[in-house]
Design an enzyme around this catalytic site. Structure first.
Site, PDB file in Angstrom:
ATOM      1  N   ASP A  29       2.973  -3.727  -8.926  1.00 12.61           N
ATOM      2  CA  ASP A  29       2.408  -2.551  -8.252  1.00 12.61           C
ATOM      3  C   ASP A  29       2.854  -1.266  -8.953  1.00 12.61           C
ATOM      4  O   ASP A  29       2.338  -0.190  -8.638  1.00 12.61           O
ATOM      5  CB  ASP A  29       2.809  -2.509  -6.769  1.00 12.61           C
ATOM      6  CG  ASP A  29       4.307  -2.674  -6.553  1.00 12.61           C
ATOM      7  OD1 ASP A  29       4.863  -3.671  -7.043  1.00 12.61           O
ATOM      8  OD2 ASP A  29       4.919  -1.806  -5.910  1.00 12.61           O
ATOM      9  N   GLY A  54       0.862  -1.173   0.000  1.00 12.01           N
ATOM     10  CA  GLY A  54       0.000   0.000   0.000  1.00 12.01           C
ATOM     11  C   GLY A  54       0.893   1.216   0.000  1.00 12.01           C
ATOM     12  O   GLY A  54       2.114   1.097   0.146  1.00 12.01           O
ATOM     13  N   ASP A  80      10.091   5.609   6.817  1.00  8.64           N
ATOM     14  CA  ASP A  80       9.826   6.855   7.554  1.00  8.64           C
ATOM     15  C   ASP A  80       8.704   7.681   6.921  1.00  8.64           C
ATOM     16  O   ASP A  80       8.284   8.693   7.469  1.00  8.64           O
ATOM     17  CB  ASP A  80      11.103   7.696   7.671  1.00  8.64           C
ATOM     18  CG  ASP A  80      11.668   8.120   6.311  1.00  8.64           C
ATOM     19  OD1 ASP A  80      11.033   7.854   5.275  1.00  8.64           O
ATOM     20  OD2 ASP A  80      12.768   8.720   6.303  1.00  8.64           O
ATOM     21  N   GLY A  91       2.980   3.627   1.334  1.00 10.86           N
ATOM     22  CA  GLY A  91       3.637   3.772   2.632  1.00 10.86           C
ATOM     23  C   GLY A  91       3.997   5.208   2.934  1.00 10.86           C
ATOM     24  O   GLY A  91       4.157   5.597   4.088  1.00 10.86           O
ATOM     25  N   ARG A  92       4.142   5.988   1.851  1.00  8.29           N
ATOM     26  CA  ARG A  92       4.568   7.387   2.040  1.00  8.29           C
ATOM     27  C   ARG A  92       3.841   8.294   1.060  1.00  8.29           C
ATOM     28  O   ARG A  92       4.382   9.311   0.618  1.00  8.29           O
ATOM     29  CB  ARG A  92       6.069   7.512   1.834  1.00  8.29           C
ATOM     30  CG  ARG A  92       6.558   6.970   0.491  1.00  8.29           C
ATOM     31  CD  ARG A  92       7.954   7.426   0.213  1.00  8.29           C
ATOM     32  NE  ARG A  92       8.506   6.766  -0.953  1.00  8.29           N
ATOM     33  CZ  ARG A  92       9.657   7.102  -1.501  1.00  8.29           C
ATOM     34  NH1 ARG A  92      10.362   8.084  -0.989  1.00  8.29           N
ATOM     35  NH2 ARG A  92      10.104   6.451  -2.543  1.00  8.29           N
TER      36      ARG A  92
HETATM   37  P1  AMP Z   1       8.474   1.696  -4.836  1.00  6.83           P
HETATM   38  O1  AMP Z   1       9.692   0.844  -5.029  1.00  6.83           O
HETATM   39  O2  AMP Z   1       8.774   3.168  -4.847  1.00  6.83           O
HETATM   40  O3  AMP Z   1       7.350   1.323  -5.749  1.00  6.83           O
HETATM   41  O4  AMP Z   1       7.993   1.421  -3.342  1.00  6.83           O
HETATM   42  C1  AMP Z   1       7.507   0.184  -2.912  1.00  6.83           C
HETATM   43  C2  AMP Z   1       6.672   0.347  -1.653  1.00  6.83           C
HETATM   44  O5  AMP Z   1       7.473   0.836  -0.576  1.00  6.83           O
HETATM   45  C3  AMP Z   1       5.522   1.310  -1.814  1.00  6.83           C
HETATM   46  O6  AMP Z   1       4.390   0.724  -1.246  1.00  6.83           O
HETATM   47  C4  AMP Z   1       5.973   2.533  -1.068  1.00  6.83           C
HETATM   48  O7  AMP Z   1       4.884   3.241  -0.538  1.00  6.83           O
HETATM   49  C5  AMP Z   1       6.860   1.966   0.022  1.00  6.83           C
HETATM   50  N1  AMP Z   1       7.914   2.925   0.457  1.00  6.83           N
HETATM   51  C6  AMP Z   1       9.009   3.304  -0.240  1.00  6.83           C
HETATM   52  N2  AMP Z   1       9.746   4.188   0.470  1.00  6.83           N
HETATM   53  C7  AMP Z   1       9.098   4.390   1.654  1.00  6.83           C
HETATM   54  C8  AMP Z   1       9.349   5.187   2.818  1.00  6.83           C
HETATM   55  N3  AMP Z   1      10.415   5.990   2.934  1.00  6.83           N
HETATM   56  N4  AMP Z   1       8.449   5.117   3.834  1.00  6.83           N
HETATM   57  C9  AMP Z   1       7.372   4.328   3.747  1.00  6.83           C
HETATM   58  N5  AMP Z   1       7.073   3.556   2.692  1.00  6.83           N
HETATM   59  C10 AMP Z   1       7.926   3.576   1.645  1.00  6.83           C
HETATM   60 MG    MG Z   2       5.662   2.005  -6.490  1.00  6.02          MG
END
Ligand code: AMP
Ligand code: MG
Length: 484
Positions: A253, A91, A126, A93-94
């Site tokens: 995703d 989901g 974070d 996360g940020r």
């Molecule tokens: P991504 O590789 O950018 O598609 O990220 C994969 C997942 O990790 C997604 O669900 C993001 O919301 C979560 N995510 C990435 N960086 C952070 C962060 N600093 N804090 C919280 N969730 C994160």
């Molecule tokens: Mg993503």
């Protein structure tokens, strides 16, 4: 919490209303000292937003999620995803979906924030984002848009005044992102994983309504939806390949149902042509290498079919047969889009198949001589105008090239048509890094110049000649990162 005056933005909440199971209300973190670093004024206007209003404290609050318009419901979206092949429930996360805007063309567009603080999906993260990577997404998505490649857009990057801790403390920022929607292959996968067929059907209905309304009238609407996504993604990945874009993290995703490019984390453009190239620091097996992208897209679409199966037919065998047949069109559509694109790049009509046998030998020549991909196509137009020396200067194997050039030139390529499809300006890795390094010290001039260059992909810009040049010889191997 104060409300945004209605003239700043009216937000709707179709996603949160239609799919409450996938929408967790969440709040943005406070921003100690918010400051707009870049605001996309033409995009703002296209969205019916007034750039001057967006620069007020209420506008900046909207762009960071700290000010919520009356009636809006910011939510973190739930989804699943195959990440490097492994299934996980995920989901935002940020990130926060602030809601949907009706743009100047009457279309619904998501206003989404990235780096706005922890949500219930943050796990160990974070919730924040650093300024450099958010500016990187801004630049690369603007470049993709200017190239005519479907993509999410970047409305603004706001520095928050908070330090975020990565390997070193870095300035934090929030990216305001605009998309046709944030429905992903992984959204459907999560709905399927819950076992709730009614939820699955509502996700599919929502996707049909927002992206593929023609599917609603088909004999089998959900199969028509699937075919539409297969088609949109086949054409999208073909566009990436033709321009030398490496997405870098094609997890399910990060693949939209709309057919827009999403998630500019570890992406990069090719300099020297190399089918095996990988930029992402975590892609050790080369799963998402440049030449693997069509296969990765097809694999993701097979996962989408599996998730949608219960909607295709009550009989599982029959549903699988229908899905298999629909997925088979990926290769045909991808091949057709890529071939048409290659013909155009070579200065021929898109339906002129005479050069098709020349594609594979050309790619071998480019690979073997480590030729700069973007420079090559512009130099080739110069060869079509009668001067082959610039293109010959790029190759080691001159006899091989000369023989290829003779066959191609016999077809009468149109150099002006070539210059309309082969970009002079892409967001080259060394230029992106230079612009982000300068921005980190408060100097935005290189970023502005880079944006001016990539917003004019096909035409030279006076004073920005170096933005069309390949990287300096000492630039070295380029590495990119996720989750920054
Ligand atoms: P991504 O590789 O950018 O598609 O990220 C994969 C997942 O990790 C997604 O669900 C993001 O919301 C979560 N995510 C990435 N960086 C952070 C962060 N600093 N804090 C919280 N969730 C994160
Ligand atoms: Mg993503």
């Amino acid at each position: 919490m104060t409300a945004v005056p209605p003239q700043v933005a009216r937000l709707q909440h179709h996603f949160a209303e239609a799919l409450p199971e996938l929408a967790l209300p969440s709040e943005a973190a406070s921003t100690p000292d918010p400051r707009i670093v870049v605001l996309n004024e033409p995009l703002a206007a296209d969205l019916g937003l007034d750039p001057a209003e967006l620069r007020t404290p209420e506008g900046v609050g909207l762009l960071t999620g700290t000010v919520v318009p009356e009636g809006a419901t910011p939510v973190a979206q739930a989804y699943a995803g195959h990440q490097f092949g492994g299934f996980a429930r995920l989901g935002d996360g940020r990130a926060l979906l602030m809601g949907e805007l009706v743009d100047a063309h009457g279309r619904l567009r998501d206003l989404h924030l990235k780096g706005s603080g922890r949500t219930p999906f943050a796990r160990g993260g974070d919730g924040f984002a650093a300024l450099g990577p958010m500016l990187r997404e801004y630049v690369v998505s603007e470049a993709m848009h200017a190239l005519g490649i479907p993509t999410t857009r970047s409305l603004a990057v706001v520095a928050t005044g908070r330090l975020v801790h990565r390997e070193e403390p870095l300035p934090g920022a929030v990216l305001a992102r605009i998309a046709e929607s944030h429905l992903r292959v992984g959204t459907v996968q999560l709905a399927r994983a819950t076992g709730d067929v009614d939820l699955l059907r509502r996700v599919a209905d929502h996707a049909i309504e927002r992206h593929h309304p023609e599917a609603a009238g088909a004999a089998s609407p959900y199969l028509a939806l699937y075919r539409a996504v297969v088609s949109a993604q086949a054409r999208l990945v073909a566009r990436w390949m033709l321009v030398g874009f490496v997405h870098g993290v094609m997890n399910t995703d990060n693949m939209t149902l709309s057919g827009e490019t999403i998630d500019y984390g570890p992406c990069a453009f090719l300099d020297a042509f190399d089918p095996t190239i990988v930029f992402s620091s975590i892609d050790h097996g080369g799963r998402y290498a440049y030449a693997q992208q069509p296969a990765a897209g097809e694999w993701n679409l097979a996962r989408l079919a599996e998730a949608l199966l219960p909607l295709f037919d009550d009989d599982e065998d029959r549903a699988i047969a229908l899905a298999t047949e629909a997925l088979a069109s990926f290769r045909a559509e991808y091949g057709a889009a890529w071939s048409a694109g290659m013909r155009a790049k070579l200065g021929l009509a898109v339906d002129d198949a005479r050069a098709d046998d020349l594609f594979a030998p050309l790619l071998d020549l480019l690979r073997d001589s480590h030729v700069d991909h973007t420079s090559f196509w512009r130099a080739l137009a110069t060869a079509a105008r009668g001067d082959a020396e610039p293109v010959r200067g790029l190759f080691l194997d001159l006899p091989g090239l000369d023989s290829w050039l003779a066959q191609w030139r016999a077809l009468g390529p149109d150099p002006d048509a070539m210059d309309r499809v082969n970009p002079l300006h892409i967001p080259r890795n060394h230029l992106v890094e230079e612009a982000l390094d300068a921005a980190a010290t408060g100097d935005l001039a290189p970023l502005e110049d880079l944006l001016a260059a990539v917003r004019s992909p096909y035409r030279a810009v006076a004073g920005l000649e170096r933005y069309a040049e390949p990287p300096p010889a000492d630039f070295g191997r380029y590495r990119t990162f996720c989750g920054t």
